[in-house]
Design a protein around this motif. Structure first.
Motif, PDB file in Angstrom:
ATOM      1  N   SER A 260     -16.496  -8.847  31.210  1.00 48.28           N
ATOM      2  CA  SER A 260     -15.476  -9.889  31.065  1.00 48.28           C
ATOM      3  C   SER A 260     -15.738 -10.745  29.826  1.00 48.28           C
ATOM      4  O   SER A 260     -16.482 -11.720  29.893  1.00 48.28           O
ATOM      5  CB  SER A 260     -15.499 -10.782  32.307  1.00 48.28           C
ATOM      6  OG  SER A 260     -15.376 -10.014  33.483  1.00 48.28           O
TER       7      SER A 260
ATOM      8  N   ARG B 119     -14.896 -13.310  26.529  1.00 45.81           N
ATOM      9  CA  ARG B 119     -14.053 -14.490  26.265  1.00 45.81           C
ATOM     10  C   ARG B 119     -13.519 -14.467  24.828  1.00 45.81           C
ATOM     11  O   ARG B 119     -12.603 -15.211  24.517  1.00 45.81           O
ATOM     12  CB  ARG B 119     -14.845 -15.775  26.512  1.00 45.81           C
ATOM     13  CG  ARG B 119     -15.268 -15.942  27.955  1.00 45.81           C
ATOM     14  CD  ARG B 119     -15.667 -17.377  28.299  1.00 45.81           C
ATOM     15  NE  ARG B 119     -15.963 -17.487  29.705  1.00 45.81           N
ATOM     16  CZ  ARG B 119     -17.183 -17.409  30.232  1.00 45.81           C
ATOM     17  NH1 ARG B 119     -18.230 -17.219  29.446  1.00 45.81           N
ATOM     18  NH2 ARG B 119     -17.360 -17.525  31.533  1.00 45.81           N
TER      19      ARG B 119
ATOM     20  N   HIS C  96     -10.486 -10.218  31.671  1.00 48.23           N
ATOM     21  CA  HIS C  96     -11.358 -11.279  32.203  1.00 48.23           C
ATOM     22  C   HIS C  96     -10.560 -12.047  33.251  1.00 48.23           C
ATOM     23  O   HIS C  96      -9.576 -12.714  32.923  1.00 48.23           O
ATOM     24  CB  HIS C  96     -11.807 -12.210  31.066  1.00 48.23           C
ATOM     25  CG  HIS C  96     -12.930 -13.112  31.447  1.00 48.23           C
ATOM     26  ND1 HIS C  96     -13.995 -13.384  30.636  1.00 48.23           N
ATOM     27  CD2 HIS C  96     -13.174 -13.812  32.601  1.00 48.23           C
ATOM     28  CE1 HIS C  96     -14.831 -14.212  31.244  1.00 48.23           C
ATOM     29  NE2 HIS C  96     -14.353 -14.496  32.438  1.00 48.23           N
TER      30      HIS C  96
ATOM     31  N   ARG D  46     -25.944  -8.854  31.105  1.00 51.23           N
ATOM     32  CA  ARG D  46     -25.265  -8.910  32.406  1.00 51.23           C
ATOM     33  C   ARG D  46     -26.288  -8.634  33.502  1.00 51.23           C
ATOM     34  O   ARG D  46     -27.174  -7.807  33.346  1.00 51.23           O
ATOM     35  CB  ARG D  46     -24.132  -7.888  32.452  1.00 51.23           C
ATOM     36  CG  ARG D  46     -23.062  -8.202  31.412  1.00 51.23           C
ATOM     37  CD  ARG D  46     -22.056  -7.079  31.329  1.00 51.23           C
ATOM     38  NE  ARG D  46     -21.408  -6.858  32.591  1.00 51.23           N
ATOM     39  CZ  ARG D  46     -21.163  -5.642  33.099  1.00 51.23           C
ATOM     40  NH1 ARG D  46     -21.537  -4.564  32.461  1.00 51.23           N
ATOM     41  NH2 ARG D  46     -20.544  -5.535  34.244  1.00 51.23           N
TER      42      ARG D  46
ATOM     43  N   ARG E  25     -27.136  -8.184  37.882  1.00 53.04           N
ATOM     44  CA  ARG E  25     -26.619  -7.857  39.207  1.00 53.04           C
ATOM     45  C   ARG E  25     -27.739  -7.932  40.234  1.00 53.04           C
ATOM     46  O   ARG E  25     -28.912  -7.727  39.902  1.00 53.04           O
ATOM     47  CB  ARG E  25     -26.023  -6.439  39.225  1.00 53.04           C
ATOM     48  CG  ARG E  25     -24.662  -6.304  38.552  1.00 53.04           C
ATOM     49  CD  ARG E  25     -23.611  -7.188  39.170  1.00 53.04           C
ATOM     50  NE  ARG E  25     -22.286  -6.961  38.648  1.00 53.04           N
ATOM     51  CZ  ARG E  25     -21.729  -7.622  37.629  1.00 53.04           C
ATOM     52  NH1 ARG E  25     -22.424  -8.533  36.987  1.00 53.04           N
ATOM     53  NH2 ARG E  25     -20.489  -7.359  37.254  1.00 53.04           N
TER      54      ARG E  25
HETATM   55  C1  LIG Z   1     -12.047 -13.721  41.161  1.00 57.66           C
HETATM   56  C2  LIG Z   1     -12.775 -14.031  39.881  1.00 57.66           C
HETATM   57  C3  LIG Z   1     -12.726 -15.307  39.347  1.00 57.66           C
HETATM   58  C4  LIG Z   1     -13.353 -15.607  38.138  1.00 57.66           C
HETATM   59  N1  LIG Z   1     -13.164 -16.854  37.569  1.00 57.66           N
HETATM   60  C5  LIG Z   1     -13.593 -17.074  36.308  1.00 57.66           C
HETATM   61  C6  LIG Z   1     -13.216 -18.266  35.627  1.00 57.66           C
HETATM   62  O1  LIG Z   1     -12.472 -19.117  36.122  1.00 57.66           O
HETATM   63  N2  LIG Z   1     -13.688 -18.452  34.354  1.00 57.66           N
HETATM   64  C7  LIG Z   1     -14.496 -17.528  33.734  1.00 57.66           C
HETATM   65  O2  LIG Z   1     -14.850 -17.749  32.584  1.00 57.66           O
HETATM   66  N3  LIG Z   1     -14.840 -16.378  34.365  1.00 57.66           N
HETATM   67  C8  LIG Z   1     -14.410 -16.115  35.613  1.00 57.66           C
HETATM   68  N4  LIG Z   1     -14.703 -14.924  36.255  1.00 57.66           N
HETATM   69  C9  LIG Z   1     -15.550 -13.908  35.569  1.00 57.66           C
HETATM   70  C10 LIG Z   1     -16.909 -13.765  36.259  1.00 57.66           C
HETATM   71  O3  LIG Z   1     -17.716 -14.865  35.935  1.00 57.66           O
HETATM   72  C11 LIG Z   1     -17.538 -12.430  35.830  1.00 57.66           C
HETATM   73  O4  LIG Z   1     -16.742 -11.365  36.304  1.00 57.66           O
HETATM   74  C12 LIG Z   1     -18.962 -12.291  36.376  1.00 57.66           C
HETATM   75  O5  LIG Z   1     -19.807 -13.221  35.769  1.00 57.66           O
HETATM   76  C13 LIG Z   1     -19.526 -10.897  36.133  1.00 57.66           C
HETATM   77  O6  LIG Z   1     -19.479 -10.595  34.778  1.00 57.66           O
HETATM   78  P1  LIG Z   1     -18.804  -9.245  34.226  1.00 57.66           P
HETATM   79  O7  LIG Z   1     -17.380  -9.230  34.704  1.00 57.66           O
HETATM   80  O8  LIG Z   1     -18.875  -9.376  32.716  1.00 57.66           O
HETATM   81  O9  LIG Z   1     -19.566  -8.106  34.752  1.00 57.66           O
HETATM   82  C14 LIG Z   1     -14.099 -14.613  37.459  1.00 57.66           C
HETATM   83  C15 LIG Z   1     -14.170 -13.323  38.014  1.00 57.66           C
HETATM   84  C16 LIG Z   1     -13.513 -13.019  39.192  1.00 57.66           C
HETATM   85  C17 LIG Z   1     -13.560 -11.607  39.734  1.00 57.66           C
END
Ligand SMILES: Cc1cc2nc3c(=O)[nH]c(=O)nc-3n(C[C@H](O)[C@H](O)[C@H](O)COP(=O)(O)O)c2cc1C
Length: 197
Positions: free
Chosen positions: A21, A23, A130, A179, A181
């Motif tokens: 995810s 930015r 993201h 990252r 887990r």
């Molecule tokens: C339901 C959900 C809500 C999330 N809300 C936010 C958010 O409001 N802001 C943000 O920067 N990331 C948000 N994230 C991203 C997560 O922080 C991120 O998926 C997690 O840290 C794992 O990282 P990766 O997706 O890079 O593996 C969200 C992810 C999910 C699935």
């Protein structure tokens, strides 16, 4: 392939391994056909009673008011970086079953599955998604006139990978960080609760 590729304990599919995810998004539009492919993948997710409770509002930068509506519903932190993404999506779910109007306990779960399919199809198109819980469902409901039996669940930013230098220092550090887990043993049990597989 991104340098954020997961360090997996067991082999997994490249699309899952490489998804993350970001930015920082590139200032590059996404073709409408590609956006539709990504949504088509969501369409084919499994769902309880095949209700398909997911609904997606798609905002395309510079092309529709939905983009602004979704962006304005986000908390300030998310707005700051998500405004670079060429596509913003609001994922909603229908809370009741269509066939009997009874509450669907799994509507949110199903929308999540559709979002997972969407994210992986995006990866297959070299696009990154993201998801964000940091938005106001009330603002979204008001802007889009979302009916009462639907709930706005998450927003998503989607686009091609951009340069982390466009981010503030804190977000840049997280963009470049490793990252993590929980170990498989903590989330997957065999012979009883918390008993190793
Ligand atoms: C339901 C959900 C809500 C999330 N809300 C936010 C958010 O409001 N802001 C943000 O920067 N990331 C948000 N994230 C991203 C997560 O922080 C991120 O998926 C997690 O840290 C794992 O990282 P990766 O997706 O890079 O593996 C969200 C992810 C999910 C699935």
């Amino acid at each position: 392939m991104s340098n954020k590729s997961a360090e997996t304990a067991y082999p997994i599919h490249e699309l899952i391994k490489n998804r993350w995810s970001p930015r920082a998004f590139a200032d590059k539009p996404v073709a409408l056909d590609v956006i539709k492919s990504v949504l088509e993948a969501a369409r084919w997710a499994a769902s309880c009673f095949n209700e398909q409770p997911w609904r997606f509002i798609v905002g395309i930068k510079g092309q529709n008011d939905s983009y602004t509506g979704i962006l304005n519903s986000m908390v300030e932190f998310n707005q700051k970086w998500a405004q670079n993404a060429p596509v913003l999506i609001l994922a909603c779910g229908k809370k009741v079953f269509t066939h009997n109007q009874k509450p669907n306990r799994h509507f949110s779960y199903d929308v999540g599955q559709a979002a997972a399919s969407l994210s992986l199809q995006a990866m297959a198109e070299n696009l990154y998604v993201h998801q964000m819980a940091g938005f106001s469902p009330d603002k979204a409901r008001e802007f889009f006139d979302i009916p009462e039996d639907y709930e706005a669940i998450t927003t998503m930013a989607m686009g091609y990978l951009g340069d982390p230098d466009i981010l503030d220092e804190k977000s840049k550090a997280s963009e470049l960080g490793t990252r993590t887990r929980r170990p498989l043993s903590e989330i997957c049990f065999g012979d009883g609760w918390e008993k190793a597989l």
